[in-house]
Design a protein around this motif. Sequence first.
Motif, short mmCIF file in Angstrom:
data_model
loop_
_atom_site.label_atom_id
_atom_site.label_comp_id
_atom_site.label_asym_id
_atom_site.label_seq_id
_atom_site.Cartn_x
_atom_site.Cartn_y
_atom_site.Cartn_z
N TRP A 1 -15.59 -2.93 -2.62
CA TRP A 1 -14.54 -2.82 -3.65
C TRP A 1 -14.64 -3.99 -4.63
N GLU B 1 -7.72 -9.08 -6.19
CA GLU B 1 -6.85 -7.93 -5.94
C GLU B 1 -7.11 -7.43 -4.52
N ARG C 1 -16.06 -2.57 3.30
CA ARG C 1 -15.52 -1.77 2.19
C ARG C 1 -14.76 -2.67 1.21
N PRO D 1 -7.74 -1.57 -1.45
CA PRO D 1 -6.94 -0.48 -0.89
C PRO D 1 -7.72 0.29 0.17
N LEU D 2 -8.95 -0.13 0.46
CA LEU D 2 -9.83 0.68 1.32
C LEU D 2 -9.68 0.33 2.79
#
Lengths: 1019, 417
Positions: free
Chosen positions: A854, A875, A850, A878-879
């Motif tokens: 992303w 970055e 994931r 967030p997953l």
Amino acid sequence: MLPELHAHSCFSFLAGSSSPEDLIAEAARLDIPAVALTDVDNVCGAPRFYMAAKKIGIRAHVGAEITRESGGRITLLVENRTGYQNLCRLITSMKLRAPKGEHAASDAELREYAAGLICLSREPDRLDWMVDVYGGHNVVLELNRHRERDQEALNQALCEESRRRKLPLVASNSPLYAEPGARELMDVFTCIRNKTTLREAGRLLERNGERYLKPEAVMTALFADHPEALWNARELSQRLEFTLENLGYQFPPYPVPPGETMNSFLWKLAEEGARRRFRPYTEKHQKQMERELALITKLDLAGYFLIVWDLVRFCKENRILVQGRGSAANSAVCYALEITAVDPIALDLLFERFLSENRGEWPDIDLDLPSGEQRERVIQYVYQRYGPRGAAMTANVITYRGRSGLRDLGKVLGFGEEELARVANCVSRWGFQDPEDSTERQFRQAQMRLEDPLVAKFMELYNRVKGLPRHLGQHSGGMVICQGSLDSVVPLEPATMPGRVVIQWDKEDCADLGLIKVDLLGLGMMAVLEDSVAMIRDFHKEEVSLAHLPADDPQVYDDLQRADTIGLFQVESRAQMSSLPLVRPEKFYDIVVQVAIIRPGPIVGNLYHPYVRRRQGIEDAACLHPSLETVLRRTLGVPLFQEQLLKMAMITANFTGSEAEELRRALGFRRSNERMREVEGRLRKGMEENGITGEVQDRIVQSITSFALYGFPESHAASFALLAYASAWLRVNYRAAFTAALLNNQPMGFYRPATLVKDAQRHGTRVVPVDVSVSQWKCGLEPGPALRLGFNYVRGLRQEVAERIVAERDRAPFRSIADLTGRVPQLRKDEVRMLAQVGALNGLKAGHRREAAWKAELAIRPAGPLLEGLEPLQEESPLQPMTPRERIYADLYGTGLTVGRHPVAFFREALLARGVTAARDLGRVPSGKRVRVAGAVICRQRPETAKGFAFYSLEDETGIANAIVKPQHFEAQRIELVSEPYLLMEGILQNQRGAISVRVERVEPLRFGPAAVVSHDFC
Amino acid sequence: MYACIHIPGPTSGVDLLAVANHFAPQVEVLGTGTVVFSLAGLRQLMGGPHTIASEIARRAHERRLDGRIGVAQTPDLAVLAAQTRPGATIILPGEELRYLGTLALRTLPLSEEALAVLELWGVKTLEEFCALPESGLSERLGLEAALLRKLVRGEWHRPLRIGRMGEPFEDVVPLEYPLEDLQPLLFLINRSLQQFCERMKTESLAAAEVVLSLLPPFELRLQLPVPSRDSKTLLRLLQLNLEATPPKAAVTSMRIAVVPIQPRQVQHDLYTLPAPEPEKLELTLQKIRGFVGADRVGSPELLNTHRPDAWVLQRLPNLDGKKASADRPQVTAKLAFRYYRPPREAQVELRADRPRVVRSRGVAGRVMECSGPWIRSGDWWNTQSWSRREWDVGLDSGGLYRIYQTTLSWFVEGSYD
């Protein structure tokens, strides 16, 4: 007696609704002496039409309706062989120059190929042109009377022109079907052709049902005012002298070196080959070679052998694996020429099974080639060698069957998708046809109300349409080669596959009309063997020669005896797995028998069980008569092979080899009672001469006559056994390479890639997932060795893009996902997402799938000119990572397989709680005990020979459990059994010397999520 | 705060607007079954959001509108609540995800591609969606996705989009005493229609449909072939209809509404013959319908079948520009044929299977010459299957006729001119 000179059959493809045979049968019933078949733009139906007519004594004229570029169609009848050749060339010319399905003849083409053809015209406005092209003597005006008022104006115009130009009138009913009842199907075909429904078709449909074959009395009444048209039709029929009896087909000669004839060259090549291959080359070998070569010379077949030899030579020179199959393996000459791989003298095979003097038929040599590109190279070589119009593939007539017929018909009748899907689901896909499984029952099962007249009509039409041709396909490998040009023998047309040309006849038609076919068959396993050898060479730096594999490797037989055969050639099926532990092969000949015995023939002929019992020592391996000891000893007294039948007749009844082969053919599937009585008489007489009488004689006769139907050629079995052994040997010794090759040559065999991977893993092979940093397009090997999945398993990823990834990576490793998408701009968004989904991007600084997804999403968005080329900021994702189950299902969705846990493993605890035994543990359960098994359905099989029993294979994380479902249980839980991807089955365990299966009494669907494997459903 | 009323399934837009207008003068209409409006100022009049929601529900129920109600601090959130949750949902600021967080992602108007990406990311619910960083989401799935995230979180506020249809074209007139005559009723209708037509002129609209509802229950729906804002025409049409099918009892209440749409702009072709004015034509046709019945007025169109003389009546006037079926049967006959409708039953004597004598109403004689039989059949797949054998006969009495035989009988179909 009035002929019909303008008939259409169903080979007009949706413009005629009766088969050629039905037309002839109806013509015979109506005493019509001659019929011309004039299908639209083809002569596809001509051979069947001719063969049927020949049997009954009707004259089958040849013709066609040709679509014209300038509009409309022109009807042409063949007068003589020149005309036939011109018709074939005309059709070929117009078909080959236009995209498939858009052909039409230009006026120039019609003019060029006009000689020998007679034009049947209903176009008074174009008569000047027609007379100019075909000559006044060859244009006749056709009167039709279909009880339509509007036709009379045209008829009058034609009569007018006839008087004015002195052109003859002929009467025809121009039938589109044999009998009036077939009009309904004609209307349905019209709708299918126009992509409409009966309700919408309106005036596209027939105005009435008058386009059938009409007898002389009816035609005489119809044309009472034009008796000359009837008379002229008879005259014209007499003029049409051509039939398919004499096509003028010639097999091409082989160009030989100066000073050689084809015979001398073949003798020379065979002699050289024999000395090379038979070691030592004894007198026995020499005698057999001479005998075979003498017969080949006598039958003038040297050219044929040389052409096949030439193909084999091309393969060898280009490192393409090739092996002759079928009865050719009986021939020492074929072996010497390296066409076949089995030594027929060592195996005591019988040459007469391949070639006999009295047969009057060409020998049949089939070549097995690696499927895919390699086979295509050989096919292209044939085209190149004999010219694009000198060779072509044979056609394969695709007929309306089961679901295809149902859907087409149902749509035309206005049934909805849902109803059609329901009926289609109830139509048997299995080989086994329950005698009670009538169309009516299938319709009722689908909750279709037969009381509804429309439903009843649907069923009636469905029964009618079954077996009628739908379109012309391409045979898998049959090629016809011709001296001169093939397009003067049969029209050629482009195949869907680029670079391929097909003739308009299928292989039966070719055989009926004496066209010689060389079968270039693609065999997935040949490609696997070839690829395995190459991989072993590249990775292990070892050279494996398939011709010189170590014989009788004990590990191979150990696997075979334990039915550990997933992925092996010919011995991997469910039935083979059930049989192998009982038969326990110990040597090569046992594999030959094993390949032959699991066939419908031996099973239906009740030969399987006696052989197994004898093999197990339960039954005495007695031969039928002491004199047959030498013939039947190696199959433990059970006659299994066609060669044995021939030899039995030769030994017991003094038949010659040719006579024995004739006997086999007489007893074959096309047997007639009269012919059978005759050969049986000869057989008995011969036996009596040898003192074989009474019960023994009866048993031998009974044995020969019954098993002639089912026997398998020993030579063919031996050729296949060689491949089976080679596959087993490679699997034992180079499992990772063999599995990789199997994965690279899908679809093939009995099992899906998911099962092949799980099997390899269970045997300790490390299988690693797709990775953009490592994977190639195809699956390959890595140190370990490990099997690395290739990009070819990533759903939707194009080969050219994958190859671009590899090329870029070879230049410099990818630093990140953005680097990948930047350097391989051909990657589409969906391809990048799929790579992320299957974990192939994890290696590019992504901790999990994931996170890769992303990052990938940012990388594939256009950055705009200002930021282009810059690495996006790193970055944090967030997953959440995928759960193990999510990963498995992502694998299954994205690659069709998983290198992770088996989906069933996630439910093991719950299954244990329900008393389910894992597949691996079934061997420890006593026979006769009630058990529960559960898993993904990887195979469903309901063979014709199994009397309604269905065979299931359920895969769990430990292996495969086999189950047998009785007919009554199958019917009771049909929906679950046919459609559920995971099943729990409960029943009684049977363990016969290691052949384990569960006799199922109850079935329960399991809701385990998406299917782990798409089940392979076989007949 | 904003409220949304959402009625799943077909509903009356007029009624829905009427309910909304009861609470707010300006209403945003989203499709036929959804309206959203501001509740500003209602708190002091009615109470808190729960009370207002109950009142909305009560009003809607009065009009037999059983729908869902959403109350939230932004119009979109109110709509989302009404469209996705049963009954009345009141979302107070800060409680958005409590009510909407568990909803599936597909409830948002995201593109299929965006949904697939979010599924790949493992994002299944609105709560998970809202947890994604705004900038990251925007960079990857674009501004729309980021706005939707704000919307769910109640951070996206926009003004209502008030359309012209904010005020309904509807009059409800309770009567002080029952009306038994048509004239006073027409007087009331005329007054309303004049007002509507004036308004429609100023708003560049025209009536596509007029609905007249009376008590005791009686409803008349007048669908106009061309939109009109001519009150006289509309009144005349209603009058003709009421005269043809008058109410069964004295009228105690009247409600009239028109459905306005954009009027048709037609520029006539210079070379085409002018057709009658649509309004006048409709009036004429309405008069004819009043005489002969609505199902007996129209234009005949041939059916696409081999069945002879098969046709249907198409509604008139055909103003949508569609031509009649282009697929006409090919006619090659040189003679004109005059159909007898219905065909005349006949008695036919045969000799050697050919007609010899024909007797029928107005047609009788010995057959001097004949041709046929011409056979036609069709519809074999259904119960309307048909088959007939036709003959063209010349009679000694003069005249050339077409006769035919069905399974039932013989008929004379007509004569050739």
